[in-house]
Design a protein around this motif. Structure first.
Motif, PDB file in Angstrom:
ATOM      1  N   GLY A 220       0.834  -1.201   0.000  1.00 42.99           N
ATOM      2  CA  GLY A 220       0.000   0.000   0.000  1.00 42.99           C
ATOM      3  C   GLY A 220       0.864   1.244   0.000  1.00 42.99           C
ATOM      4  N   ILE A 221       0.296   2.348  -0.403  1.00 42.53           N
ATOM      5  CA  ILE A 221       0.984   3.637  -0.408  1.00 42.53           C
ATOM      6  C   ILE A 221       0.271   4.554   0.576  1.00 42.53           C
ATOM      7  CG2 ILE A 221       1.671   5.638  -1.794  1.00 42.53           C
ATOM      8  CD1 ILE A 221       1.557   3.799  -4.252  1.00 42.53           C
ATOM      9  N   ASP A 222       1.044   5.136   1.509  1.00 50.50           N
ATOM     10  CA  ASP A 222       0.463   5.972   2.570  1.00 50.50           C
ATOM     11  C   ASP A 222      -0.594   5.159   3.316  1.00 50.50           C
ATOM     12  OD1 ASP A 222       2.158   8.060   1.815  1.00 50.50           O
ATOM     13  OD2 ASP A 222       0.728   8.791   0.325  1.00 50.50           O
ATOM     14  N   ASP A 223      -1.825   5.693   3.395  1.00 49.02           N
ATOM     15  CA  ASP A 223      -2.855   4.969   4.143  1.00 49.02           C
ATOM     16  C   ASP A 223      -3.871   4.293   3.223  1.00 49.02           C
ATOM     17  OD1 ASP A 223      -4.057   7.243   3.170  1.00 49.02           O
ATOM     18  OD2 ASP A 223      -5.003   7.826   5.072  1.00 49.02           O
ATOM     19  N   ASN A 224      -3.507   4.077   1.938  1.00 44.10           N
ATOM     20  CA  ASN A 224      -4.464   3.440   1.028  1.00 44.10           C
ATOM     21  C   ASN A 224      -4.317   1.919   1.041  1.00 44.10           C
ATOM     22  OD1 ASN A 224      -2.477   2.554  -0.797  1.00 44.10           O
ATOM     23  ND2 ASN A 224      -2.719   4.303  -2.158  1.00 44.10           N
ATOM     24  N   PHE A 225      -5.143   1.247   0.258  1.00 49.34           N
ATOM     25  CA  PHE A 225      -5.183  -0.211   0.207  1.00 49.34           C
ATOM     26  C   PHE A 225      -5.047  -0.688  -1.242  1.00 49.34           C
ATOM     27  CE2 PHE A 225      -7.639   1.179   3.850  1.00 49.34           C
ATOM     28  CZ  PHE A 225      -7.120   0.410   4.883  1.00 49.34           C
ATOM     29  N   VAL A 226      -4.104  -0.095  -1.967  1.00 48.09           N
ATOM     30  CA  VAL A 226      -3.993  -0.385  -3.383  1.00 48.09           C
ATOM     31  C   VAL A 226      -3.733  -1.875  -3.638  1.00 48.09           C
ATOM     32  CG1 VAL A 226      -1.526   0.230  -3.436  1.00 48.09           C
ATOM     33  CG2 VAL A 226      -2.865   0.252  -5.550  1.00 48.09           C
ATOM     34  N   GLY A 227      -2.932  -2.510  -2.795  1.00 49.51           N
ATOM     35  CA  GLY A 227      -2.656  -3.931  -2.978  1.00 49.51           C
ATOM     36  C   GLY A 227      -3.867  -4.793  -2.666  1.00 49.51           C
ATOM     37  N   ALA A 228      -4.463  -4.567  -1.502  1.00 54.58           N
ATOM     38  CA  ALA A 228      -5.635  -5.343  -1.097  1.00 54.58           C
ATOM     39  C   ALA A 228      -6.780  -5.158  -2.083  1.00 54.58           C
ATOM     40  CB  ALA A 228      -6.071  -4.947   0.305  1.00 54.58           C
ATOM     41  N   ASP A 229      -6.929  -3.952  -2.603  1.00 54.82           N
ATOM     42  CA  ASP A 229      -8.023  -3.695  -3.545  1.00 54.82           C
ATOM     43  C   ASP A 229      -7.828  -4.488  -4.837  1.00 54.82           C
ATOM     44  OD1 ASP A 229      -9.193  -2.020  -1.738  1.00 54.82           O
ATOM     45  OD2 ASP A 229      -8.542  -0.154  -2.692  1.00 54.82           O
ATOM     46  N   GLN A 230      -6.579  -4.614  -5.293  1.00 49.50           N
ATOM     47  CA  GLN A 230      -6.319  -5.416  -6.491  1.00 49.50           C
ATOM     48  C   GLN A 230      -6.524  -6.903  -6.203  1.00 49.50           C
ATOM     49  OE1 GLN A 230      -5.755  -4.300  -9.665  1.00 49.50           O
ATOM     50  NE2 GLN A 230      -6.278  -2.341  -8.724  1.00 49.50           N
ATOM     51  N   ALA A 231      -6.065  -7.359  -5.046  1.00 50.30           N
ATOM     52  CA  ALA A 231      -6.277  -8.763  -4.675  1.00 50.30           C
ATOM     53  C   ALA A 231      -7.762  -9.070  -4.567  1.00 50.30           C
ATOM     54  CB  ALA A 231      -5.577  -9.067  -3.350  1.00 50.30           C
ATOM     55  N   ALA A 232      -8.540  -8.099  -4.099  1.00 54.78           N
ATOM     56  CA  ALA A 232      -9.982  -8.304  -3.957  1.00 54.78           C
ATOM     57  C   ALA A 232     -10.639  -8.586  -5.305  1.00 54.78           C
ATOM     58  CB  ALA A 232     -10.629  -7.087  -3.299  1.00 54.78           C
ATOM     59  N   LEU A 233     -10.110  -7.994  -6.363  1.00 55.14           N
ATOM     60  CA  LEU A 233     -10.655  -8.258  -7.696  1.00 55.14           C
ATOM     61  C   LEU A 233     -10.423  -9.716  -8.092  1.00 55.14           C
ATOM     62  CD1 LEU A 233      -9.546  -5.005  -9.561  1.00 55.14           C
ATOM     63  CD2 LEU A 233     -11.857  -5.609  -8.804  1.00 55.14           C
ATOM     64  N   PHE A 234      -9.261 -10.238  -7.727  1.00 50.44           N
ATOM     65  CA  PHE A 234      -8.984 -11.643  -8.013  1.00 50.44           C
ATOM     66  C   PHE A 234      -9.918 -12.549  -7.209  1.00 50.44           C
ATOM     67  CE2 PHE A 234      -6.664 -15.644  -7.289  1.00 50.44           C
ATOM     68  CZ  PHE A 234      -6.444 -16.023  -8.593  1.00 50.44           C
ATOM     69  N   TYR A 235     -10.108 -12.212  -5.937  1.00 47.81           N
ATOM     70  CA  TYR A 235     -11.045 -12.979  -5.114  1.00 47.81           C
ATOM     71  C   TYR A 235     -12.452 -12.899  -5.697  1.00 47.81           C
ATOM     72  CZ  TYR A 235      -8.131 -14.385  -1.166  1.00 47.81           C
ATOM     73  OH  TYR A 235      -7.200 -15.013  -0.375  1.00 47.81           O
ATOM     74  N   GLN A 236     -12.839 -11.708  -6.135  1.00 47.02           N
ATOM     75  CA  GLN A 236     -14.182 -11.547  -6.708  1.00 47.02           C
ATOM     76  C   GLN A 236     -14.360 -12.415  -7.947  1.00 47.02           C
ATOM     77  OE1 GLN A 236     -15.118  -7.597  -8.118  1.00 47.02           O
ATOM     78  NE2 GLN A 236     -17.305  -8.004  -8.193  1.00 47.02           N
ATOM     79  N   ARG A 237     -13.334 -12.443  -8.786  1.00 42.74           N
ATOM     80  CA  ARG A 237     -13.418 -13.285  -9.983  1.00 42.74           C
ATOM     81  C   ARG A 237     -13.677 -14.740  -9.605  1.00 42.74           C
ATOM     82  NH1 ARG A 237      -8.635 -14.437 -14.509  1.00 42.74           N
ATOM     83  NH2 ARG A 237      -9.813 -16.006 -15.686  1.00 42.74           N
ATOM     84  N   ASN A 238     -12.963 -15.226  -8.599  1.00 41.13           N
ATOM     85  CA  ASN A 238     -13.116 -16.620  -8.208  1.00 41.13           C
ATOM     86  C   ASN A 238     -14.426 -16.898  -7.487  1.00 41.13           C
ATOM     87  OD1 ASN A 238     -10.499 -18.259  -8.841  1.00 41.13           O
ATOM     88  ND2 ASN A 238      -9.810 -16.229  -8.228  1.00 41.13           N
ATOM     89  N   MET A 239     -14.946 -15.914  -6.789  1.00 43.39           N
ATOM     90  CA  MET A 239     -16.284 -16.052  -6.211  1.00 43.39           C
ATOM     91  C   MET A 239     -17.326 -16.196  -7.314  1.00 43.39           C
ATOM     92  SD  MET A 239     -16.105 -13.185  -3.211  1.00 43.39           S
ATOM     93  CE  MET A 239     -14.891 -13.279  -1.893  1.00 43.39           C
TER      94      MET A 239
END
Length: 288
Positions: A220-239
């Motif tokens: 992540g950069i500063d207080d954002n969740f850029v990594g988790a947000d991208q991983a969430a897209l992968f999880y969403q695809r598999n859901m």
């Protein structure tokens, strides 16, 4: 001798970590069904043909020797006797894929290489088991699994979450499993069957999830969740993939074979393990 060493090393690992039975167990000795749940054989593959994945395996789908290996692999998977086969393509192109399957049935002596492992293995296993069609359960969502690497390679950016763990997963993901690490580093030298066995080892499925998504939880950069947000897209695809699986009308007696890329296999493993509907058989029992 190399193949024997490979089987013995994986067998020892399977016994010591408690996650899988010995790999030398034959499918004919698999314990009978204990519940009334639908049985699932969930098999992870690398992509045989052209792929957008970051890693491309050295595999020539038109090579006669490798085609022979594919045929042998299909025979092993056919021991599961699937009644439904699910492949990594979207339901929107179901007619196109099944038209190709019907064409393959007219000339089964020649493997269909147009769709990589989906046609070469999926079609052949379906043919052996007398199935009229195959099913697509994929759902495409694009995401940036390289965002962590981009941050690490950009002097003006800083990973504000946990760069040490991210880099450890990136650079030394199998440090606690040196035998598997050695095999993975020599992946291209293995036979097709050995590659698929290694790909479907529980530790390697965890590795696949880590490298495709979970390592982004440390980015992540500063207080954002850029990594988790991208991983969430992968999880969403598999859901969504799992939801597509559940769209298929099934009976208790059905036996479902799923053939997908290993990261999807790893994610589906998590969903199926908790499902009141499905029971997953041990993939390695059908690869001996």
């Amino acid at each position: 001798m190399k193949k024997l060493i490979f089987i013995l090393s994986l067998s020892l690992l399977a016994c010591t970590d408690g996650t899988t039975p010995e790999l030398t167990e034959n499918a004919s000795t698999v314990a009978p069904k204990k519940t009334d749940k639908i049985q699932v054989l969930n098999v992870g593959f690398f992509h045989f043909g052209t792929t957008s994945d970051a890693t491309k395996v050295d595999f020539d789908e038109n090579n006669a020797k490798e085609q022979e290996e594919v045929r042998e692999l299909s025979k092993l998977l056919s021991q599961f006797k699937p009644t439904i086969i699910c492949l990594e393509y979207t339901p929107e192109i179901d007619d196109k894929i099944n038209e190709a399957y019907q064409n393959f049935l007219k000339n089964p002596d020649k493997l269909d290489t147009e769709y990589g492992e989906l046609g070469m293995v999926g079609y052949d296993v379906a043919r052996i088991n007398g199935l009229k069609k195959v099913y697509g359960i994929d759902n495409y969502i694009g995401y940036n699994y390289s965002v962590g690497d981009f941050i690490e390679n950009s002097p003006e950016l800083t990973n504000a979450i946990d760069a040490e763990t991210y880099l450890e997963i990136t650079n030394n993901p199998l440090k606690e499993h040196p035998e598997l690490d050695a095999l993975n580093k020599n992946f291209d030298s293995l036979s097709l069957l050995e590659k698929i066995k290694l790909t479907n080892h529980p530790v390697m499925l965890d590795y696949s999830l880590n490298t495709n998504a979970d390592k982004l939880f440390y980015v992540g950069i500063d207080d954002n969740f850029v990594g988790a947000d991208q991983a969430a897209l992968f999880y969403q695809r598999n859901m969504r993939i799992f939801s597509n699986l559940n769209r298929i009308k099934m009976k208790k007696a059905d036996r479902v074979l799923i053939i997908m890329g290993s990261a999807h296999t790893a994610m589906l493993r998590e969903f199926i393990n908790r499902s009141p509907k499905f029971e997953m058989v041990n993939t390695l029992d059908y690869l001996n």
